[in-house]
Design an enzyme around this catalytic site. Sequence first.
Site, short mmCIF file in Angstrom:
data_model
loop_
_atom_site.label_atom_id
_atom_site.label_comp_id
_atom_site.label_asym_id
_atom_site.label_seq_id
_atom_site.Cartn_x
_atom_site.Cartn_y
_atom_site.Cartn_z
N ASP A 1 0.82 -1.21 0.00
CA ASP A 1 0.00 0.00 0.00
C ASP A 1 0.86 1.26 0.00
O ASP A 1 1.90 1.31 0.65
CB ASP A 1 -0.88 -0.02 1.26
CG ASP A 1 -1.87 1.13 1.30
OD1 ASP A 1 -2.71 1.21 0.39
OD2 ASP A 1 -1.80 1.96 2.23
N TRP B 1 -5.93 -0.11 8.46
CA TRP B 1 -4.63 0.53 8.70
C TRP B 1 -4.32 0.79 10.17
O TRP B 1 -5.19 0.76 11.01
CB TRP B 1 -4.48 1.80 7.88
CG TRP B 1 -5.46 2.93 8.03
CD1 TRP B 1 -6.58 3.12 7.27
CD2 TRP B 1 -5.41 4.05 8.94
NE1 TRP B 1 -7.22 4.28 7.65
CE2 TRP B 1 -6.52 4.88 8.68
CE3 TRP B 1 -4.51 4.44 9.93
CZ2 TRP B 1 -6.77 6.06 9.37
CZ3 TRP B 1 -4.76 5.63 10.64
CH2 TRP B 1 -5.87 6.42 10.35
N PRO C 1 -2.64 -1.05 12.49
CA PRO C 1 -3.07 -2.11 13.40
C PRO C 1 -2.37 -2.07 14.75
O PRO C 1 -2.90 -2.58 15.73
CB PRO C 1 -2.70 -3.40 12.64
CG PRO C 1 -1.62 -2.98 11.69
CD PRO C 1 -1.96 -1.58 11.29
N ARG D 1 8.89 5.75 15.79
CA ARG D 1 8.08 6.71 15.02
C ARG D 1 7.82 7.99 15.81
O ARG D 1 7.94 9.09 15.28
CB ARG D 1 6.76 6.07 14.60
CG ARG D 1 5.86 7.02 13.84
CD ARG D 1 4.58 6.36 13.36
NE ARG D 1 4.86 5.34 12.35
CZ ARG D 1 3.92 4.64 11.74
NH1 ARG D 1 2.64 4.82 12.04
NH2 ARG D 1 4.24 3.73 10.82
N GLU E 1 8.64 -10.63 12.64
CA GLU E 1 7.81 -10.82 13.84
C GLU E 1 6.31 -10.69 13.49
O GLU E 1 5.51 -11.54 13.86
CB GLU E 1 8.20 -9.77 14.89
CG GLU E 1 7.37 -9.86 16.16
CD GLU E 1 7.71 -8.73 17.16
OE1 GLU E 1 8.82 -8.15 17.10
OE2 GLU E 1 6.84 -8.45 18.00
N TYR F 1 2.26 10.40 0.67
CA TYR F 1 3.27 9.91 1.60
C TYR F 1 4.64 10.48 1.20
O TYR F 1 5.11 10.26 0.08
CB TYR F 1 3.34 8.37 1.62
CG TYR F 1 2.10 7.68 2.18
CD1 TYR F 1 1.08 8.39 2.82
CD2 TYR F 1 1.95 6.29 2.08
CE1 TYR F 1 -0.04 7.75 3.33
CE2 TYR F 1 0.83 5.65 2.59
CZ TYR F 1 -0.17 6.39 3.21
OH TYR F 1 -1.28 5.75 3.72
N GLY G 1 2.85 -2.05 9.05
CA GLY G 1 3.95 -1.12 8.73
C GLY G 1 5.16 -1.56 9.52
O GLY G 1 5.02 -2.17 10.59
N GLN H 1 11.02 -6.51 12.42
CA GLN H 1 9.60 -6.25 12.72
C GLN H 1 8.71 -7.00 11.72
O GLN H 1 7.67 -7.55 12.09
CB GLN H 1 9.29 -4.76 12.67
CG GLN H 1 9.96 -3.93 13.76
CD GLN H 1 9.79 -2.43 13.54
OE1 GLN H 1 9.33 -1.99 12.50
NE2 GLN H 1 10.20 -1.63 14.54
N1 LIG Z 1 -5.75 5.23 4.60
C1 LIG Z 1 -5.18 5.94 5.55
O1 LIG Z 1 -5.61 7.03 5.87
C2 LIG Z 1 -3.97 5.37 6.23
C3 LIG Z 1 -3.47 6.00 7.39
C4 LIG Z 1 -2.37 5.42 8.00
C5 LIG Z 1 -1.78 4.27 7.49
N2 LIG Z 1 -2.27 3.70 6.34
C6 LIG Z 1 -1.66 2.49 5.75
O2 LIG Z 1 -1.51 1.49 6.75
C7 LIG Z 1 -0.14 1.11 6.83
C8 LIG Z 1 0.17 0.70 8.25
O3 LIG Z 1 -0.06 1.80 9.13
P1 LIG Z 1 0.96 2.08 10.31
O4 LIG Z 1 2.35 2.15 9.76
O5 LIG Z 1 0.45 3.22 11.09
O6 LIG Z 1 0.82 0.70 11.12
P2 LIG Z 1 1.12 0.38 12.64
O7 LIG Z 1 1.21 -1.11 12.71
O8 LIG Z 1 0.11 1.00 13.52
O9 LIG Z 1 2.53 1.05 12.95
C9 LIG Z 1 3.68 0.58 12.28
C10 LIG Z 1 4.90 1.09 13.00
O10 LIG Z 1 4.99 0.48 14.31
C11 LIG Z 1 6.33 0.08 14.57
N3 LIG Z 1 6.35 -1.38 14.59
C12 LIG Z 1 5.84 -2.24 13.66
N4 LIG Z 1 6.03 -3.52 14.03
C13 LIG Z 1 6.68 -3.48 15.21
C14 LIG Z 1 7.12 -4.48 16.09
N5 LIG Z 1 6.96 -5.78 15.82
N6 LIG Z 1 7.77 -4.10 17.24
C15 LIG Z 1 7.93 -2.79 17.54
N7 LIG Z 1 7.53 -1.77 16.73
C16 LIG Z 1 6.88 -2.13 15.58
C17 LIG Z 1 7.17 0.65 13.44
O11 LIG Z 1 7.54 1.99 13.75
P3 LIG Z 1 8.95 2.41 14.38
O12 LIG Z 1 9.87 1.25 14.30
O13 LIG Z 1 9.39 3.58 13.58
O14 LIG Z 1 8.62 2.81 15.79
C18 LIG Z 1 6.18 0.68 12.30
O15 LIG Z 1 6.52 1.56 11.27
C19 LIG Z 1 0.62 2.35 6.33
O16 LIG Z 1 1.92 2.06 5.88
C20 LIG Z 1 -0.28 2.79 5.20
O17 LIG Z 1 -0.04 2.01 4.06
C21 LIG Z 1 -3.36 4.24 5.73
#
Ligand SMILES: NC(=O)c1ccc[n+]([C@@H]2O[C@H](COP(=O)([O-])OP(=O)(O)OC[C@H]3O[C@@H](n4cnc5c(N)ncnc54)[C@H](OP(=O)(O)O)[C@@H]3O)[C@@H](O)[C@H]2O)c1
Length: 326
Positions: free
Chosen positions: A49, A209, A211, A230, A295, A54, A286, A292
């Site tokens: 996605d 999104w 999660p 982040r 995992e 972005y 993400g 990550q």
């Molecule tokens: N439609 C919309 O309006 C909208 C809005 C937001 C997102 N999205 C989509 O949804 C996707 C996912 O959203 P999100 O990135 O916010 O998802 P998220 O799962 O809430 O956050 C992902 C972030 O959490 C941290 N992370 C992920 N796995 C981890 C783990 N196992 N252990 C520790 N930290 C972990 C990382 O950040 P750090 O390592 O930097 O801390 C990672 O970038 C986006 O990339 C985008 O494609 C869409």
Amino acid sequence: MEYRHLGKAGIQVSELSFGSWVTFHTQADVKTAVELMSAAYDAGVNFFDNAESYAGGQSEAVMGAALKQLGWRRSSYLISTKFYWGIQKGVNEKNTLNRKRLIEGINGSLERLQLDYVDLIYCHRSDKSTPIEETVWAMHNIIEWGKAMYWGTSEWDAAEIITAIEIAERHHLHKPVTEQPVYNLFRRHRFSPEYSRVYKDYGYGATTWSPLASGLLSGKYSQGIPSGSRAALKGYDWLHDHVTDKEKLAKVQALESIAKGLDCTLSQLALAWCLKNPFVSTVITGASQVEQVHENMKASEVAPKLTPEILGRIDSIFQVKEEEED
Ligand SMILES: NC(=O)c1ccc[n+]([C@@H]2O[C@H](COP(=O)([O-])OP(=O)(O)OC[C@H]3O[C@@H](n4cnc5c(N)ncnc54)[C@H](OP(=O)(O)O)[C@@H]3O)[C@@H](O)[C@H]2O)c1
């Protein structure tokens, strides 16, 4: 990896997918993007996605360069992008779903992604000042021209989604097939009864999104904001209140014993919980680091372990009042 139909569309998406918001360009250069996408693809992810907004278009450029290096068969994966905020400040170029912008938008995205077509295009938000009919026609035309395969909405009201579907039906146009809503243990409002009708009666898909609530549900913020996370990034101060909220942190901590009992991490538990919702087509994950991804992809193995009893225990921890869910 399991695959689920995108609503009632013929296409199937991996139940866990991968998105580039925040990470690509800001945290991940092309080399890291190649590693992150490879790890996801090797685990069975077929949907990636993105959005034109972005990193001001740079996220698409990084993904495009990564795809070029990866050289995967084009039919083996799906790419999405989204339009609304735009990347320029002109009056007809920002916060809009007008026909001119959407058509210029897809051309720019394809150029940055170095692709002939994307698989999914989303209206990133609804535009209250452009008639929905104009947007439906533009999305239909983009699909007819072979520049996208399907289209969807993101964070639209249920009534707006139904209006778009009905306009498309009336004119025999390509209908939107999926919503892209926020969905995690803290924010469940896009699956309220109002939306259930959209998923159930219209067979609409849901590519969800954030999660992990931007990482909060991984437990990484329990001792403050770690450097490299982040919330520590320049320009992400707006996340501070969210990731240091004591009530939220207490809920995350309360999940720990459940995760321990299931022999999984907090992230895997939070992702697996999203997977249990039958209306969810795919959970867009993400990650800023390859570890990550490794995992998170194991969440598929955790989901079958979430019995009704465990789901009940999770619900009792997240007893959120309706207004807090937003
Ligand atoms: N439609 C919309 O309006 C909208 C809005 C937001 C997102 N999205 C989509 O949804 C996707 C996912 O959203 P999100 O990135 O916010 O998802 P998220 O799962 O809430 O956050 C992902 C972030 O959490 C941290 N992370 C992920 N796995 C981890 C783990 N196992 N252990 C520790 N930290 C972990 C990382 O950040 P750090 O390592 O930097 O801390 C990672 O970038 C986006 O990339 C985008 O494609 C869409």
